[in-house]
Design a protein around this motif. Structure first.
Motif, short mmCIF file in Angstrom:
data_model
loop_
_atom_site.label_atom_id
_atom_site.label_comp_id
_atom_site.label_asym_id
_atom_site.label_seq_id
_atom_site.Cartn_x
_atom_site.Cartn_y
_atom_site.Cartn_z
N PRO A 162 37.58 60.12 31.76
CA PRO A 162 36.45 59.38 32.35
C PRO A 162 36.89 58.47 33.50
CG PRO A 162 37.22 58.23 30.42
CD PRO A 162 38.07 59.46 30.52
N TYR A 163 35.89 58.04 34.27
CA TYR A 163 36.13 57.10 35.37
C TYR A 163 35.26 55.86 35.16
CZ TYR A 163 37.77 61.44 37.53
OH TYR A 163 38.41 62.62 37.79
N ASP A 164 35.80 54.73 35.61
CA ASP A 164 35.00 53.52 35.64
C ASP A 164 34.15 53.47 36.91
OD1 ASP A 164 36.13 52.18 33.23
OD2 ASP A 164 37.97 52.32 34.42
N GLY A 165 34.70 54.01 37.99
CA GLY A 165 33.99 53.99 39.26
C GLY A 165 34.36 55.18 40.11
N LEU A 166 33.54 55.41 41.14
CA LEU A 166 33.80 56.50 42.09
C LEU A 166 33.43 56.03 43.49
CD1 LEU A 166 33.21 60.27 41.71
CD2 LEU A 166 32.26 59.13 43.71
N PHE A 167 34.35 56.19 44.42
CA PHE A 167 34.12 55.88 45.83
C PHE A 167 33.66 57.16 46.51
CE2 PHE A 167 36.53 55.18 50.07
CZ PHE A 167 35.36 54.78 50.71
N PHE A 168 32.42 57.17 46.96
CA PHE A 168 31.76 58.35 47.51
C PHE A 168 31.63 58.17 49.02
CE2 PHE A 168 27.61 60.95 47.66
CZ PHE A 168 28.28 62.17 47.63
N CYS A 201 29.77 55.64 34.91
CA CYS A 201 30.61 55.50 36.11
C CYS A 201 29.78 54.85 37.22
CB CYS A 201 31.10 56.88 36.54
SG CYS A 201 32.05 56.88 38.07
N VAL A 202 30.33 53.81 37.84
CA VAL A 202 29.65 53.12 38.95
C VAL A 202 30.05 53.81 40.26
CG1 VAL A 202 29.31 50.93 40.16
CG2 VAL A 202 29.71 50.95 37.68
N ILE A 203 29.08 54.28 41.03
CA ILE A 203 29.35 54.96 42.29
C ILE A 203 29.02 54.05 43.46
CG2 ILE A 203 28.73 56.90 43.79
CD1 ILE A 203 28.32 58.63 41.38
N LEU A 258 34.58 50.18 49.02
CA LEU A 258 35.54 50.21 47.91
C LEU A 258 35.73 48.82 47.32
CD1 LEU A 258 37.54 51.69 46.15
CD2 LEU A 258 39.26 51.42 47.95
N VAL A 259 35.81 47.80 48.17
CA VAL A 259 35.97 46.42 47.68
C VAL A 259 34.76 46.02 46.83
CG1 VAL A 259 36.01 44.00 48.41
CG2 VAL A 259 37.50 45.66 49.53
N ASN A 260 33.55 46.39 47.29
CA ASN A 260 32.35 46.09 46.50
C ASN A 260 32.44 46.72 45.11
OD1 ASN A 260 31.20 44.67 48.60
ND2 ASN A 260 29.87 46.34 49.28
N LEU A 261 32.93 47.96 45.08
CA LEU A 261 33.06 48.66 43.81
C LEU A 261 34.06 47.96 42.89
CD1 LEU A 261 32.57 51.11 41.95
CD2 LEU A 261 34.35 52.33 43.25
N LEU A 262 35.23 47.64 43.43
CA LEU A 262 36.27 46.99 42.62
C LEU A 262 35.81 45.63 42.12
CD1 LEU A 262 39.45 47.93 44.70
CD2 LEU A 262 38.65 48.98 42.58
N ASP A 263 35.12 44.89 42.97
CA ASP A 263 34.62 43.57 42.56
C ASP A 263 33.68 43.68 41.38
OD1 ASP A 263 36.09 42.33 44.50
OD2 ASP A 263 34.42 41.98 45.88
N ARG A 264 32.78 44.68 41.43
CA ARG A 264 31.83 44.83 40.33
C ARG A 264 32.52 45.29 39.04
NH1 ARG A 264 27.06 42.31 41.37
NH2 ARG A 264 26.07 43.62 39.77
N LEU A 265 33.52 46.14 39.19
CA LEU A 265 34.23 46.62 38.00
C LEU A 265 35.08 45.52 37.38
CD1 LEU A 265 35.37 50.18 39.21
CD2 LEU A 265 33.45 49.63 37.71
N SER A 324 34.77 42.29 37.64
CA SER A 324 33.97 41.18 37.12
C SER A 324 33.19 41.58 35.87
CB SER A 324 32.98 40.71 38.20
OG SER A 324 32.01 41.72 38.45
N GLY A 325 33.09 42.89 35.64
CA GLY A 325 32.31 43.37 34.50
C GLY A 325 30.82 43.44 34.79
N LYS A 326 30.42 43.12 36.03
CA LYS A 326 29.00 43.16 36.38
C LYS A 326 28.50 44.59 36.58
CE LYS A 326 28.96 38.62 38.65
NZ LYS A 326 28.74 37.91 39.94
N ASN A 327 29.41 45.45 37.01
CA ASN A 327 29.10 46.87 37.18
C ASN A 327 27.88 47.11 38.08
OD1 ASN A 327 31.35 47.72 35.70
ND2 ASN A 327 30.26 47.43 33.78
#
Length: 526
Positions: free
Chosen positions: A117-123, A153-155, A195-202, A204-207
């Motif tokens: 699985p993935y926590d996030g995906l940079f599209f 997964c947060v995209i 990508l930074v937006n994605l990492l910040d949300r992951l 912080s747990g805000k997703n």
């Protein structure tokens, strides 16, 4: 040990294990996939785009595409476990064949399956891909990706501002942004922001953000009229970044849309994401209204003339180099790149045949038959062969080009082989495959000196930064092709109407927020 003490010991052990587990989950780096296919495709061009045009990167090679992830010790590289899948980016062109799209998607999905699985995906996409038989390729692409990575997964999506954001794409993504400059000098800055937006949300747990505001704006304009170098585009896009500084807003974006495809999703869009509903709404509606309010102020970024007047202006000028944009067949906007109409007109001008006449560089025209002959005779040899109009012959037939070979270069990623043929005072760059010319080095590598040439004709619209800074003067020529700048001449049949500026009596549109549900929520069949 009595029962009470036994229970206390067991509780202590369970609490200890739980704390360690939570500590591990907090400190564990997120698992982030990377993928995306990008192209700008004109449906008004007879050209088609095949799989090889995407020059796709696979696996670890994907990092080479992104400067901010290219080195293992880059700060962003250390903030996640990355699983790059497939990243393809083609120069703009014609509609993508279904065979090519399906092949690239299969490789993408197969690669993504390997590490779930993935926590996030940079599209990372462009947003203006057209595919045979599909109205919304990016929407289809992200939906297929969701079938593999799921909805936990947060995209985070990054796009070109000339892309199109359908409701499906808006629904299936979680975070979204686009470039804020045209020309796109902030392209990689924007990708990094996504990508930074994605990492910040992951981290912080805000997703996923609580709110996604989507507003379609019934405007369809070419990039040559909406450049952020000049007003009103400059001031309009300057309003975007301040919205992202507001508490409760993650990102904001304005998409101009892509004018040379005839699909229902082709129009301008504003999107804002965040956790504060009132702030997200206010930012989105302000940006949409600001765009609509200045719609009549958009003009071409440079003087724009019919070809006959444009070339006369260039030849009268004493400023070197005088850059002339051959806009109708611009391959950086989706033109076939092999329309011969302009080259045919230039070769008929007597001054370019005289020894003491003006000098001109023409960049460029595909001509695989001439390339074959040039490789036989070498530099200094004479060639005579037809070039151009093998794909788009609607406006002029192939040109019989005859002259001396002054340079040969092999190995270019797009052109494969480049040859310069001098005929009179005109140096014609002939390529095996089409290639846009953006940099001074593109010319000097072929022993051409654009700065000392009277007229340089490029198949392009607005000049990219290096050509813009090199120009002595500049005019854009209204020439025929698959990306004709006179939009009213294009046979639109499927875009949503009314649409500015195609429809004169349009009234005031509804520019209120359409709230887009979170990805994975019910009613997901947009």
């Amino acid at each position: 040990m009595d029962l009470r003490n036994l229970i206390l010991v067991l509780c202590s052990i369970i609490l200890s294990v739980s704390c360690k587990k939570n500590e591990k989950s907090v400190n564990q780096l997120p698992r982030v996939a990377i993928t995306g296919l990008a192209i700008e495709s004109s449906t008004f061009s007879p050209a088609t785009t095949s799989e090889d045009a995407f020059h796709a990167y696979y696996g670890e090679d994907v990092f080479k595409y992104f400067p901010f992830l290219n080195e293992p010790d880059d700060s962003l590289r250390k903030q996640a476990h990355y699983f790059p899948a497939v990243k393809g980016h083609a120069i703009p062109g014609g509609i993508v064949t279904k065979e090519a799209y399906d092949a690239l998607m299969k490789k993408t999905l197969d690669s993504l399956r390997e590490n779930i699985p993935y926590d996030g995906l940079f599209f990372d996409i462009h947003g203006a891909m057209s595919v045979e038989g599909l109205d919304d390729p990016e929407g289809d692409m992200i939906k297929q990706i969701r079938s593999v990575v799921g909805y936990d997964c947060v995209i985070s999506t990054c796009m070109d501002l000339h892309g199109n954001v359908s409701e499906k794409l808006a629904k299936e993504t979680d975070l979204i942004t686009c470039y804020r400059l045209a020309p796109h000098e902030d392209a990689f800055e924007s990708k990094e922001r996504a990508l930074v937006n994605l990492l910040d949300r992951l981290k912080s747990g805000k997703n996923k953000p609580k709110y996604k505001a989507w507003i379609p704006v019934p405007i369809l304009l070419p990039g040559e009229k909406t450049s952020t170098r000049i007003e009103p585009g400059k001031s309009l896009y300057a309003q975007v970044a301040p919205q992202t500084k507001k508490l409760g807003v993650i990102d904001a974006a304005i998409w101009v849309g892509y004018a040379w495809a005839d699909e229902p999703r082709n129009h301008a869009v504003v999107m804002v994401t965040g956790d504060d509903k009132d702030e997200v709404k206010a930012s989105a509606e302000m940006l949409a209204q600001s765009f609509w309010d200045v719609r009549n102020e958009f003009e071409f970024v440079a003087p724009t003339l019919p070809f006959e007047e444009a070339i006369k202006t260039a030849m009268k000028s004493d400023k070197k180099p005088f850059m002339l944009s051959d806009m109708g067949d611009n391959p950086t906007a989706g033109g076939a790149g092999d329309v011969t109409w302009t080259l045919n007109e230039l070769l008929a001008i007597e001054e370019f045949k005289n020894k003491d006449g003006k000098s001109l560089i023409y960049a460029s025209i595909p001509g695989p038959k001439l390339i074959k002959e040039a490789l036989k005779v070498g530099v200094g040899g004479k060639v005579k062969a037809y070039v151009g109009a093998e794909v788009d012959y609607r406006y002029a037939p192939p040109v019989l080009l005859e002259g001396e070979v002054t340079a040969i270069k092999k190995g270019d990623k797009n052109a494969e082989v480049e040859v310069v043929v001098k005929t009179g005072n005109i140096s014609v760059i002939v390529t095996k495959k089409r290639k846009p010319y953006h940099y001074e080095k593109d010319f000097t590598d072929l022993n051409l000196n654009p700065r000392d040439t009277d007229v340089v004709v490029v198949k392009i619209g607005y000049l990219v930064p290096e050509l813009y800074n090199m120009r002595g003067d500049w005019v854009m020529a209204l020439t025929p092709g698959g990306v004709d700048q006179d939009l009213e001449r294009l046979p639109y049949k499927r875009i949503k109407r009314p649409m500015f500026p195609l429809d004169k009596e349009i009234g005031n549109p509804d520019l209120s927020v359409r709230w887009i549900e979170k990805s994975g929520s019910k009613n997901n069949n947009l």
